[in-house]
Design a protein around this motif. Structure first.
Motif, PDB file in Angstrom:
ATOM      1  N   ALA A  28       1.082 -11.237  12.732  1.00 38.38           N
ATOM      2  CA  ALA A  28      -0.135 -10.473  12.959  1.00 38.38           C
ATOM      3  C   ALA A  28      -0.067  -9.107  12.281  1.00 38.38           C
ATOM      4  CB  ALA A  28      -0.363 -10.308  14.462  1.00 38.38           C
ATOM      5  N   LEU A  29       1.089  -8.450  12.372  1.00 36.71           N
ATOM      6  CA  LEU A  29       1.242  -7.142  11.726  1.00 36.71           C
ATOM      7  C   LEU A  29       1.167  -7.261  10.215  1.00 36.71           C
ATOM      8  CD1 LEU A  29       4.074  -5.584  13.927  1.00 36.71           C
ATOM      9  CD2 LEU A  29       1.643  -4.997  13.939  1.00 36.71           C
ATOM     10  N   ARG A  30       1.801  -8.306   9.645  1.00 37.64           N
ATOM     11  CA  ARG A  30       1.747  -8.495   8.196  1.00 37.64           C
ATOM     12  C   ARG A  30       0.327  -8.779   7.738  1.00 37.64           C
ATOM     13  NH1 ARG A  30       7.082 -12.284   6.889  1.00 37.64           N
ATOM     14  NH2 ARG A  30       8.650 -10.646   7.322  1.00 37.64           N
ATOM     15  N   ASN A  31      -0.416  -9.599   8.512  1.00 40.01           N
ATOM     16  CA  ASN A  31      -1.792  -9.915   8.140  1.00 40.01           C
ATOM     17  C   ASN A  31      -2.669  -8.665   8.190  1.00 40.01           C
ATOM     18  OD1 ASN A  31      -3.976 -11.874   7.571  1.00 40.01           O
ATOM     19  ND2 ASN A  31      -4.667 -11.292   9.634  1.00 40.01           N
ATOM     20  N   ARG A  32      -2.474  -7.844   9.218  1.00 42.59           N
ATOM     21  CA  ARG A  32      -3.246  -6.600   9.325  1.00 42.59           C
ATOM     22  C   ARG A  32      -2.921  -5.656   8.186  1.00 42.59           C
ATOM     23  NH1 ARG A  32      -3.272  -2.620  14.642  1.00 42.59           N
ATOM     24  NH2 ARG A  32      -4.756  -1.075  13.833  1.00 42.59           N
ATOM     25  N   ARG A  33      -1.627  -5.575   7.840  1.00 36.43           N
ATOM     26  CA  ARG A  33      -1.224  -4.725   6.728  1.00 36.43           C
ATOM     27  C   ARG A  33      -1.792  -5.231   5.410  1.00 36.43           C
ATOM     28  NH1 ARG A  33       3.764  -5.427   7.236  1.00 36.43           N
ATOM     29  NH2 ARG A  33       4.009  -3.933   8.956  1.00 36.43           N
ATOM     30  N   ARG A  34      -1.824  -6.552   5.246  1.00 37.27           N
ATOM     31  CA  ARG A  34      -2.352  -7.138   4.009  1.00 37.27           C
ATOM     32  C   ARG A  34      -3.840  -6.851   3.863  1.00 37.27           C
ATOM     33  NH1 ARG A  34      -4.988 -11.654   3.185  1.00 37.27           N
ATOM     34  NH2 ARG A  34      -4.609 -12.315   5.336  1.00 37.27           N
ATOM     35  N   ILE A  35      -4.575  -6.939   4.991  1.00 36.12           N
ATOM     36  CA  ILE A  35      -6.014  -6.659   4.933  1.00 36.12           C
ATOM     37  C   ILE A  35      -6.268  -5.201   4.564  1.00 36.12           C
ATOM     38  CG2 ILE A  35      -8.098  -6.515   6.338  1.00 36.12           C
ATOM     39  CD1 ILE A  35      -7.100  -8.918   7.895  1.00 36.12           C
ATOM     40  N   VAL A  66     -16.941   8.229  -0.502  1.00 30.40           N
ATOM     41  CA  VAL A  66     -15.955   7.205  -0.844  1.00 30.40           C
ATOM     42  C   VAL A  66     -14.547   7.752  -0.693  1.00 30.40           C
ATOM     43  CG1 VAL A  66     -15.151   5.646  -2.666  1.00 30.40           C
ATOM     44  CG2 VAL A  66     -17.593   6.116  -2.401  1.00 30.40           C
ATOM     45  N   ALA A  67     -14.310   8.999  -1.126  1.00 29.59           N
ATOM     46  CA  ALA A  67     -12.996   9.603  -0.984  1.00 29.59           C
ATOM     47  C   ALA A  67     -12.620   9.739   0.491  1.00 29.59           C
ATOM     48  CB  ALA A  67     -12.970  10.968  -1.665  1.00 29.59           C
ATOM     49  N   ALA A  68     -13.594  10.123   1.321  1.00 31.53           N
ATOM     50  CA  ALA A  68     -13.316  10.234   2.751  1.00 31.53           C
ATOM     51  C   ALA A  68     -12.993   8.877   3.350  1.00 31.53           C
ATOM     52  CB  ALA A  68     -14.516  10.857   3.469  1.00 31.53           C
ATOM     53  N   ALA A  69     -13.672   7.840   2.879  1.00 34.91           N
ATOM     54  CA  ALA A  69     -13.390   6.494   3.375  1.00 34.91           C
ATOM     55  C   ALA A  69     -11.971   6.063   3.015  1.00 34.91           C
ATOM     56  CB  ALA A  69     -14.408   5.507   2.807  1.00 34.91           C
ATOM     57  N   LEU A  70     -11.515   6.447   1.817  1.00 34.29           N
ATOM     58  CA  LEU A  70     -10.130   6.133   1.429  1.00 34.29           C
ATOM     59  C   LEU A  70      -9.139   6.791   2.375  1.00 34.29           C
ATOM     60  CD1 LEU A  70     -10.338   6.418  -2.463  1.00 34.29           C
ATOM     61  CD2 LEU A  70      -9.995   4.335  -1.110  1.00 34.29           C
ATOM     62  N   VAL A  71      -9.410   8.036   2.720  1.00 30.35           N
ATOM     63  CA  VAL A  71      -8.513   8.743   3.637  1.00 30.35           C
ATOM     64  C   VAL A  71      -8.488   8.056   4.995  1.00 30.35           C
ATOM     65  CG1 VAL A  71      -8.088  10.917   4.844  1.00 30.35           C
ATOM     66  CG2 VAL A  71      -8.810  10.918   2.440  1.00 30.35           C
ATOM     67  N   LEU A  72      -9.653   7.646   5.478  1.00 26.90           N
ATOM     68  CA  LEU A  72      -9.715   6.984   6.780  1.00 26.90           C
ATOM     69  C   LEU A  72      -8.981   5.645   6.769  1.00 26.90           C
ATOM     70  CD1 LEU A  72     -13.419   7.703   7.814  1.00 26.90           C
ATOM     71  CD2 LEU A  72     -11.338   8.742   8.724  1.00 26.90           C
ATOM     72  N   LEU A  73      -9.087   4.909   5.664  1.00 30.41           N
ATOM     73  CA  LEU A  73      -8.396   3.626   5.582  1.00 30.41           C
ATOM     74  C   LEU A  73      -6.886   3.789   5.566  1.00 30.41           C
ATOM     75  CD1 LEU A  73     -10.654   1.710   3.040  1.00 30.41           C
ATOM     76  CD2 LEU A  73     -10.368   1.246   5.484  1.00 30.41           C
ATOM     77  N   GLN A  74      -6.424   4.906   5.020  1.00 29.12           N
ATOM     78  CA  GLN A  74      -4.993   5.150   4.975  1.00 29.12           C
ATOM     79  C   GLN A  74      -4.454   5.727   6.275  1.00 29.12           C
ATOM     80  OE1 GLN A  74      -4.440   7.664   1.605  1.00 29.12           O
ATOM     81  NE2 GLN A  74      -4.906   6.077   0.102  1.00 29.12           N
ATOM     82  N   THR A  75      -5.352   6.087   7.182  1.00 33.21           N
ATOM     83  CA  THR A  75      -4.943   6.661   8.458  1.00 33.21           C
ATOM     84  C   THR A  75      -4.778   5.556   9.487  1.00 33.21           C
ATOM     85  OG1 THR A  75      -6.170   8.670   7.949  1.00 33.21           O
ATOM     86  CG2 THR A  75      -5.514   8.331  10.255  1.00 33.21           C
ATOM     87  N   ARG A  76      -3.679   5.580  10.175  1.00 35.55           N
ATOM     88  CA  ARG A  76      -3.415   4.563  11.181  1.00 35.55           C
ATOM     89  C   ARG A  76      -4.385   4.713  12.338  1.00 35.55           C
ATOM     90  NH1 ARG A  76       2.322   3.632  14.382  1.00 35.55           N
ATOM     91  NH2 ARG A  76       1.642   1.804  15.575  1.00 35.55           N
ATOM     92  N   HIS A  77      -4.926   3.601  12.781  1.00 37.24           N
ATOM     93  CA  HIS A  77      -5.902   3.613  13.870  1.00 37.24           C
ATOM     94  C   HIS A  77      -5.195   3.832  15.201  1.00 37.24           C
ATOM     95  CE1 HIS A  77      -9.440   2.649  16.187  1.00 37.24           C
ATOM     96  NE2 HIS A  77      -8.744   1.754  16.876  1.00 37.24           N
TER      97      HIS A  77
END
Length: 253
Positions: free
Chosen positions: A24-31, A56-67
Motif C-alpha cells: 500500500a505504501l509503495r502504491n501510494r508513493r508510486r501515484i 501550478v507551482a503551488a500545486a507542485l509544492v503541495l504534492l511534495q508535502t506529506r499529507h
C-alpha cells in the motif's frame, strides 16, 4: 504441538499484514511520483490548462508535502471545582487554606488588577474571567501544585495556567506598588553603598526579619491561625531595614 501451530499462524498473519502495508505504501508513493512527473511535464511544456503558472507551482509544492490528517477540537474540561465548590461552598477558613488569603483580600486585589486581567470574548471561545484568572495565579502561588493539576481544577489547559500565572504576577507587581514600596533608583543605590561601607556587606538592599506581636486570643473560629510556635497568640510583623536601622518596609501577616 498446538502451541507451535498457533505461533506459526500468528507469524504468518503478521507477515501478511506487513506485506500488505508495504504494498500500500509503495502504491501510494508510486501515484504521488506519477502526479509530480505529470505536473512537471505540463509546467515545462507550458500546458497550464488555462491556469496561472503560480498556481501550478503551488500545486507542485503541495504534492511534495506529506499529507497529515488534522483534527480541530478541544479536550473537554470541567470547571466544576471552581464554580460549584470554591465559589459557592467554601467558607472563609476553607478559602484561606487554599488561597492563603481571605476573600476580602482577594476581592481587594481583584479590584486593582481587574482591568489588566480582563480579556474579550471571541467567536471561537469565551474568555476566562478576570476573577478566575486571578484565582488560578493565586492558587498556584499558594500551593505550588503542578500546573496540570491546577488546570484540571479550574477547567483550563496546562499552557493556559502557565500564561495566566505569568500575567497575574506581572499585574500584581505593576498595579500593587503602593502596598510594597521597595527602594528604587537613587535610594536603592544609597542603601547598597551604605551596607558596603558600614558593614562590609556588598550588594545588599535591605535586611529582613520578623517579630511576633502579642495579641489577645481572638474570639472567632480562626483563633488557631494566630497561635504561634512559641505557645501564645500573636501577629507577625515582618520588616525590612536599611544599613542605619531605618524601616524600609513593614508587612503585617
Amino acid at each position: 504441538m498446538a502451541g507451535e501451530q498457533l505461533l506459526l499462524v500468528m507469524l504468518q498473519q503478521i507477515m501478511v499484514f506487513m506485506f500488505a502495508t508495504t504494498l500500500a505504501l509503495r502504491n501510494r508513493r508510486r501515484i504521488r511520483v506519477q502526479q509530480r512527473r505529470r505536473m512537471r511535464r505540463m509546467y515545462r511544456e507550458g500546458q497550464y490548462m488555462g491556469l496561472n503558472p503560480a498556481f501550478v507551482a503551488a500545486a507542485l509544492v503541495l504534492l511534495q508535502t506529506r499529507h497529515v490528517d488534522r483534527h480541530i477540537g478541544a479536550y473537554p474540561r470541567s470547571s466544576e471545582w471552581w464554580q460549584a465548590i470554591a465559589i459557592e461552598t467554601f467558607d472563609d477558613a476553607q478559602w484561606y487554606k487554599r488561597f492563603r488569603m481571605r476573600r476580602n483580600t482577594f476581592a481587594l486585589i481583584l479590584n486593582d488588577v481587574n482591568d489588566v486581567l480582563r480579556r474579550t470574548d471571541t467567536h471561537m471561545r469565551t474568555a476566562i474571567t478576570a476573577e478566575k484568572r486571578l484565582a488560578i495565579g493565586v492558587y498556584w502561588l499558594a500551593s505550588g501544585d503542578l500546573m496540570r493539576t491546577v488546570g484540571d481544577l479550574f477547567g483550563v489547559s496546562e499552557g493556559s495556567v502557565s500564561n495566566i500565572v505569568y500575567e497575574v504576577c506581572n499585574a500584581i507587581v505593576d498595579n500593587l506598588g503602593r502596598y510594597l514600596s521597595f527602594p528604587r533608583g537613587q535610594r536603592l543605590r544609597e542603601t547598597i553603598q551604605g551596607y558596603e561601607q558600614e558593614w562590609q556587606f556588598p550588594q545588599c538592599g535591605g535586611a529582613v526579619d520578623g517579630s511576633h506581636i502579642h495579641i489577645k486570643c481572638p474570639s472567632s473560629d480562626e483563633r488557631t491561625d494566630f497561635y504561634n510556635r512559641k505557645g501564645w497568640y500573636s501577629m507577625v510583623l515582618q520588616g525590612i531595614v536599611d544599613f542605619a536601622y531605618r524601616y524600609v518596609l513593614h508587612l503585617w501577616g
